[in-house]
Design a protein around this motif. Structure first.
Motif, short mmCIF file in Angstrom:
data_model
loop_
_atom_site.label_atom_id
_atom_site.label_comp_id
_atom_site.label_asym_id
_atom_site.label_seq_id
_atom_site.Cartn_x
_atom_site.Cartn_y
_atom_site.Cartn_z
N TYR A 172 -4.27 -3.10 9.36
CA TYR A 172 -4.28 -1.95 8.46
C TYR A 172 -3.79 -0.69 9.19
O TYR A 172 -3.87 -0.59 10.41
CB TYR A 172 -5.69 -1.68 7.95
CG TYR A 172 -6.34 -2.86 7.27
CD1 TYR A 172 -7.22 -3.69 7.95
CD2 TYR A 172 -6.06 -3.14 5.92
CE1 TYR A 172 -7.81 -4.77 7.32
CE2 TYR A 172 -6.65 -4.21 5.30
CZ TYR A 172 -7.52 -5.03 6.00
OH TYR A 172 -8.11 -6.10 5.37
N LEU A 173 -3.31 0.25 8.40
CA LEU A 173 -3.00 1.57 8.92
C LEU A 173 -3.57 2.58 7.93
O LEU A 173 -3.06 2.75 6.83
CB LEU A 173 -1.49 1.78 9.08
CG LEU A 173 -1.10 3.10 9.74
CD1 LEU A 173 -1.53 3.11 11.21
CD2 LEU A 173 0.41 3.34 9.63
N GLN A 174 -4.68 3.21 8.33
CA GLN A 174 -5.28 4.26 7.52
C GLN A 174 -4.60 5.57 7.88
O GLN A 174 -4.59 5.97 9.06
CB GLN A 174 -6.78 4.36 7.79
CG GLN A 174 -7.48 5.48 7.05
CD GLN A 174 -7.50 5.27 5.56
OE1 GLN A 174 -7.74 4.16 5.09
NE2 GLN A 174 -7.25 6.33 4.80
N GLY B 240 0.78 -1.23 0.00
CA GLY B 240 0.00 0.00 0.00
C GLY B 240 0.81 1.28 0.00
O GLY B 240 0.25 2.36 -0.17
N PHE C 61 -4.00 9.09 11.91
CA PHE C 61 -3.82 7.68 11.53
C PHE C 61 -4.75 6.81 12.37
O PHE C 61 -5.04 7.11 13.53
CB PHE C 61 -2.38 7.23 11.79
CG PHE C 61 -1.34 7.81 10.87
CD1 PHE C 61 -1.62 8.87 10.03
CD2 PHE C 61 -0.06 7.29 10.86
CE1 PHE C 61 -0.65 9.42 9.19
CE2 PHE C 61 0.93 7.81 10.03
CZ PHE C 61 0.63 8.88 9.21
N THR C 62 -5.19 5.70 11.76
CA THR C 62 -6.04 4.74 12.46
C THR C 62 -5.53 3.32 12.17
O THR C 62 -5.41 2.93 11.02
CB THR C 62 -7.50 4.85 12.00
OG1 THR C 62 -7.98 6.19 12.23
CG2 THR C 62 -8.38 3.86 12.77
N SER D 57 -6.22 -0.73 12.54
CA SER D 57 -7.34 -1.65 12.69
C SER D 57 -6.88 -3.03 12.25
O SER D 57 -5.81 -3.18 11.65
CB SER D 57 -8.55 -1.19 11.87
OG SER D 57 -8.25 -1.18 10.48
N SER E 213 -1.57 -2.09 4.32
CA SER E 213 -2.04 -3.39 4.77
C SER E 213 -0.84 -4.24 5.14
O SER E 213 0.25 -4.09 4.59
CB SER E 213 -2.84 -4.09 3.67
OG SER E 213 -3.97 -3.35 3.29
N ASN F 123 -4.42 9.58 7.09
CA ASN F 123 -5.07 10.75 6.53
C ASN F 123 -4.26 12.01 6.83
O ASN F 123 -3.40 12.00 7.70
CB ASN F 123 -6.48 10.90 7.11
CG ASN F 123 -7.38 9.72 6.80
OD1 ASN F 123 -7.24 9.07 5.76
ND2 ASN F 123 -8.30 9.43 7.70
N SER G 9 -4.32 10.78 1.48
CA SER G 9 -4.54 9.61 2.34
C SER G 9 -3.98 8.36 1.69
O SER G 9 -3.88 8.25 0.46
CB SER G 9 -6.04 9.41 2.58
OG SER G 9 -6.61 10.50 3.26
N ARG H 121 -3.86 3.84 2.67
CA ARG H 121 -4.11 2.75 3.59
C ARG H 121 -3.06 1.66 3.37
O ARG H 121 -2.96 1.11 2.26
CB ARG H 121 -5.51 2.15 3.43
CG ARG H 121 -5.82 1.16 4.54
CD ARG H 121 -7.23 0.61 4.50
NE ARG H 121 -7.38 -0.47 3.54
CZ ARG H 121 -8.33 -1.40 3.61
NH1 ARG H 121 -9.20 -1.38 4.62
NH2 ARG H 121 -8.41 -2.33 2.68
#
Length: 127
Positions: A80-82, A8, A68-69, A71, A21, A84, A17, A19
């Motif tokens: 995952y690391l989202q 990613g 960052f998020t 999940s 994986s 933004n 942004s 994401r």
């Protein structure tokens, strides 16, 4: 043998942004704590985010909090690391890491708390 494969990473403009994986194989992913770290050229590897096995504990570095998020999907063995509102200072190689313990260590921010690592994925944020 536990294997981690990140994907990613790419070139993105500031404010954009991405994401990331990290697919995990060869172990019992659903019982692991997972972490994301990053390393910029000439700098030490630094903690970004961590999550325990059941999402109860989620922690972030101050530099990414609110942007960052982290999940996980235990059915897909993937974390995952989202990311933004990306900034040029987010430019780094991003690594995911696995800790076989269910609950985050008090030293979750230390790289040596994690037993397994991926090869990294490059994120470049242009200004």
């Amino acid at each position: 043998q536990v294997q981690l494969v990140e994907s990613g990473g790419q070139l993105v403009q500031a404010g954009g942004s991405l994401r990331l994986s990290c697919a995990v194989s060869g172990g019992v992913f659903s019982t692991y704590c997972m972490g994301w770290f990053r390393q910029a050229p000439g700098k030490e590897r630094e903690f970004v985010a961590a999550i325990n096995w059941n999402d109860v504990s989620i922690l972030y570095a101050d530099s990414v909090k609110g942007r960052f998020t982290i999940s996980r999907d235990n059915a897909k063995n993937t974390v995952y690391l989202q990311m933004n509102s990306l900034k040029p200072e987010d430019t780094a190689v991003y690594y995911c890491a696995a800790d076989q313990r269910r609950y985050l260590s008090p030293f979750y921010y230390r790289a040596n708390e994690y037993e397994y690592w991926g090869q990294g994925t490059q994120v470049t944020v242009s200004s």
